[in-house]
Design an enzyme around this catalytic site. Structure first.
Site, PDB file in Angstrom:
ATOM      1  N   ASP A 116      29.778 115.132  35.700  1.00 27.99           N
ATOM      2  CA  ASP A 116      29.698 115.390  36.999  1.00 27.99           C
ATOM      3  C   ASP A 116      29.979 116.872  37.300  1.00 27.99           C
ATOM      4  OD1 ASP A 116      28.679 113.162  37.944  1.00 27.99           O
ATOM      5  OD2 ASP A 116      30.772 112.276  38.440  1.00 27.99           O
ATOM      6  N   HIS A 153      38.330 111.750  32.276  1.00 27.86           N
ATOM      7  CA  HIS A 153      37.771 110.493  31.879  1.00 27.86           C
ATOM      8  C   HIS A 153      38.680 109.457  31.246  1.00 27.86           C
ATOM      9  CE1 HIS A 153      34.424 107.740  30.772  1.00 27.86           C
ATOM     10  NE2 HIS A 153      33.686 108.605  31.600  1.00 27.86           N
TER      11      HIS A 153
HETATM   12  N1  ACO Z   1      42.658 116.953  37.261  1.00 26.27           N
HETATM   13  C1  ACO Z   1      43.882 117.050  37.169  1.00 26.27           C
HETATM   14  N2  ACO Z   1      44.556 116.023  36.729  1.00 26.27           N
HETATM   15  C2  ACO Z   1      43.876 115.076  36.147  1.00 26.27           C
HETATM   16  C3  ACO Z   1      42.594 114.944  36.341  1.00 26.27           C
HETATM   17  C4  ACO Z   1      41.884 115.952  36.953  1.00 26.27           C
HETATM   18  N3  ACO Z   1      40.464 115.741  37.313  1.00 26.27           N
HETATM   19  N4  ACO Z   1      42.335 113.692  35.849  1.00 26.27           N
HETATM   20  C5  ACO Z   1      43.435 113.130  35.344  1.00 26.27           C
HETATM   21  N5  ACO Z   1      44.464 113.873  35.485  1.00 26.27           N
HETATM   22  C6  ACO Z   1      45.848 113.776  35.183  1.00 26.27           C
HETATM   23  C7  ACO Z   1      46.456 112.773  36.166  1.00 26.27           C
HETATM   24  O1  ACO Z   1      47.135 113.255  37.010  1.00 26.27           O
HETATM   25  C8  ACO Z   1      47.644 112.152  35.144  1.00 26.27           C
HETATM   26  O2  ACO Z   1      48.552 113.131  35.055  1.00 26.27           O
HETATM   27  P1  ACO Z   1      49.968 112.543  34.784  1.00 26.27           P
HETATM   28  O3  ACO Z   1      50.162 111.860  33.270  1.00 26.27           O
HETATM   29  O4  ACO Z   1      50.755 113.890  34.522  1.00 26.27           O
HETATM   30  O5  ACO Z   1      50.467 111.558  35.882  1.00 26.27           O
HETATM   31  C9  ACO Z   1      46.927 111.992  33.772  1.00 26.27           C
HETATM   32  O6  ACO Z   1      45.703 113.071  33.810  1.00 26.27           O
HETATM   33  C10 ACO Z   1      46.077 110.664  33.614  1.00 26.27           C
HETATM   34  O7  ACO Z   1      45.328 110.484  34.900  1.00 26.27           O
HETATM   35  P2  ACO Z   1      45.042 108.926  35.061  1.00 26.27           P
HETATM   36  O8  ACO Z   1      44.423 108.850  36.491  1.00 26.27           O
HETATM   37  O9  ACO Z   1      45.839 107.770  34.587  1.00 26.27           O
HETATM   38  O10 ACO Z   1      43.665 108.871  34.265  1.00 26.27           O
HETATM   39  P3  ACO Z   1      42.582 107.746  34.376  1.00 26.27           P
HETATM   40  O11 ACO Z   1      41.985 107.386  33.268  1.00 26.27           O
HETATM   41  O12 ACO Z   1      42.700 106.733  35.419  1.00 26.27           O
HETATM   42  O13 ACO Z   1      41.423 108.853  35.168  1.00 26.27           O
HETATM   43  C11 ACO Z   1      39.732 109.573  36.249  1.00 26.27           C
HETATM   44  C12 ACO Z   1      40.063 108.848  35.044  1.00 26.27           C
HETATM   45  C13 ACO Z   1      39.902 108.584  37.526  1.00 26.27           C
HETATM   46  C14 ACO Z   1      37.985 109.969  35.801  1.00 26.27           C
HETATM   47  C15 ACO Z   1      40.433 110.948  36.565  1.00 26.27           C
HETATM   48  O14 ACO Z   1      40.161 111.671  35.381  1.00 26.27           O
HETATM   49  C16 ACO Z   1      40.015 111.583  37.709  1.00 26.27           C
HETATM   50  O15 ACO Z   1      40.341 111.358  38.665  1.00 26.27           O
HETATM   51  N6  ACO Z   1      38.867 112.579  37.505  1.00 26.27           N
HETATM   52  C17 ACO Z   1      38.390 113.283  38.681  1.00 26.27           C
HETATM   53  C18 ACO Z   1      37.374 112.461  39.234  1.00 26.27           C
HETATM   54  C19 ACO Z   1      36.137 112.674  38.316  1.00 26.27           C
HETATM   55  O16 ACO Z   1      35.707 113.331  37.951  1.00 26.27           O
HETATM   56  N7  ACO Z   1      35.292 111.275  38.139  1.00 26.27           N
HETATM   57  C20 ACO Z   1      34.218 111.220  37.397  1.00 26.27           C
HETATM   58  C21 ACO Z   1      34.626 110.812  36.142  1.00 26.27           C
HETATM   59  S1  ACO Z   1      33.062 110.235  35.181  1.00 26.27           S
HETATM   60  C22 ACO Z   1      32.110 109.416  36.015  1.00 26.27           C
HETATM   61  O17 ACO Z   1      32.327 108.567  36.652  1.00 26.27           O
HETATM   62  C23 ACO Z   1      30.465 109.748  36.044  1.00 26.27           C
END
Ligand code: ACO
Length: 384
Positions: free
Chosen positions: A321, A263
């Site tokens: 989710d 998140h």
């Molecule tokens: N699984 C594995 N690794 C992850 C995940 C995940 N679900 N989420 C983030 N990471 C990792 C990224 O790969 C990144 O790693 P790195 O630093 O080695 O490159 C690090 O964590 C940071 O990720 P970002 O994408 O920069 O974080 P951001 O704040 O943009 O992401 C997001 C938030 C988009 C929700 C992300 O966690 C994600 O894609 N999650 C999966 C989709 C999801 O569940 N969305 C629902 C969110 S809740 C809602 O909207 C109701």
């Protein structure tokens, strides 16, 4: 920082866009309040109608206020023949969230005076939208299963009636409580992507329908509301509980994201996910459905593995989710309705944010940093 001293905040990370009294998220402690009330308390003691009232009017209702509000919602549950025709025309051809978006857009045609931008008129619009969305979603679900539409029942609560219209059965007490819990937990969540896009559209002094259609569209993506459907898809792909660890490990090795985890704001356990997780563990002891039991076990084992692998080290915890899929499956809700259900519930948060923003509106107009060339020579098309 670029050479022009421009600071770019990708994804507007860390940018505050306004003051609000609607919702506070403490991402480092994993805490959430709607209008100052902790989410755990609302989840335990309140119901969706009361939470929607709280969000829209800024205070908990008295008994009389709540009953008037509930009656207004009940009065507005039905949808016209034309909306039903849209559902019959497009369900099965487009994703349910897209059909919902089209229907909500079409609802503006029934607005008696779109030029009336008073608070009262806008509140009426919010009530109509909150009331009608579950009916539309239930009808889309029925149409997709080749079943007749079911008219709303006014002796049932908001979310309970939704489940009744979808399945054709009056939900038992546990299912009625669970669907209401999910509606409460999804009702509001600060300036997330869909609320922000609602505000961006609203900030042009566009209308309520246009603004929330932007919200519904934005919710659809798998990085936001679409993650619930994607998470269940992954659990189904895992298939057997014993495959959970190897599947997740190889997905992580392949740098895949595990949907339903992570998140932008929470770097601790999403408190909404915790409420659902606690419920899920109790539910697991009582369910007799083998398919649901497997999904629940996969979800629990995935959560445990992710905690070891990523939660404690990188702050990637389950979000709301992740656990929705097994529970909705237990209620016979198809996975492509998860996001539209989320949208139905979030309508309260979207409209409440919009009305709050309009009290001190300012057009959203950020800048982008041009990094292309300038003063290029225009070459006539015949010479390119
Ligand atoms: N699984 C594995 N690794 C992850 C995940 C995940 N679900 N989420 C983030 N990471 C990792 C990224 O790969 C990144 O790693 P790195 O630093 O080695 O490159 C690090 O964590 C940071 O990720 P970002 O994408 O920069 O974080 P951001 O704040 O943009 O992401 C997001 C938030 C988009 C929700 C992300 O966690 C994600 O894609 N999650 C999966 C989709 C999801 O569940 N969305 C629902 C969110 S809740 C809602 O909207 C109701």
């Amino acid at each position: 920082m670029t050479e022009n001293n421009v600071v770019i905040s990708k994804g507007l990370e860390g940018v505050f866009i306004s003051d609000t009294t609607l919702c506070k998220i403490d991402g480092s402690k994993g805490k959430l309040w709607y209008r100052g009330y902790p989410i755990e308390v609302l989840a335990e003691k309140s119901n969706y109608e009361e939470v929607a009232y709280l969000l829209l009017y800024g205070k908990l209702p008295t008994k009389k206020e709540l009953s008037t509000f509930e009656d207004r919602l009940k009065d507005e549950r039905e949808v016209s023949e034309e909306i039903q025709t849209i559902i019959k025309t497009f369900a099965g051809k487009s994703h349910p969230n897209d059909v919902l978006r089209t229907c909500v857009s079409a609802l503006s045609a029934y607005d008696e005076d779109m030029s009336d931008r008073s608070n009262d008129a806008n509140m009426e619009r919010a009530i109509k939208l909150i009331a009608k969305m579950p009916t539309i979603v239930a009808m889309i679900g029925r149409q997709n299963r080749g079943k007749e539409f079911i008219a709303p029942r006014n002796d049932l609560g908001h979310s309970e009636n939704f489940l009744y219209m979808l399945t054709g059965k009056k939900p038992d007490e546990e299912s009625a409580r669970l669907i209401d819990l999910m509606f409460i937990l999804h009702a509001e969540h600060g300036s997330n992507a869909s609320t922000f896009s609602t505000l961006v559209t609203g900030s042009t002094l566009s209308d309520v329908y246009s603004a929330v259609v932007a919200g519904i569209s934005t919710l659809r993506g798998p990085l936001h509301g679409g993650a619930d459907e994607a998470a269940l898809k992954m659990m189904k792909a895992i298939g057997e509980p014993d495959n959970t660890e190897s599947y997740i490990e190889s997905a992580l090795e392949g740098k895949q994201r595990i949907m339903g985890f992570g998140h932008r704001v929470y770097k601790a356990y999403d408190p909404r996910a915790k409420v659902v997780y606690n419920y899920l563990k109790t539910f697991m002891k009582t369910t007799t459905d083998e398919h649901v039991e497997k999904l629940l076990e996969i979800a629990i084992r995935a959560e445990k593995l992710m905690e070891e692998k990523l939660s404690k080290t990188k702050g990637i915890w389950p979000n709301i989710d992740f656990f929705a899929g097994p529970l909705y499956t237990a209620m016979d809700i198809p996975s492509d309705l998860f996001t539209p259900i989320f949208a139905s519930s979030r309508m309260a948060g979207w409209t409440a944010h919009l009305f709050e923003y309009w009290t001190n509106n300012r057009l959203f107009r950020p800048l982008d940093n041009y990094v292309g060339e300038l003063d290029l020579k225009y070459v006539d098309i015949s010479k390119r």
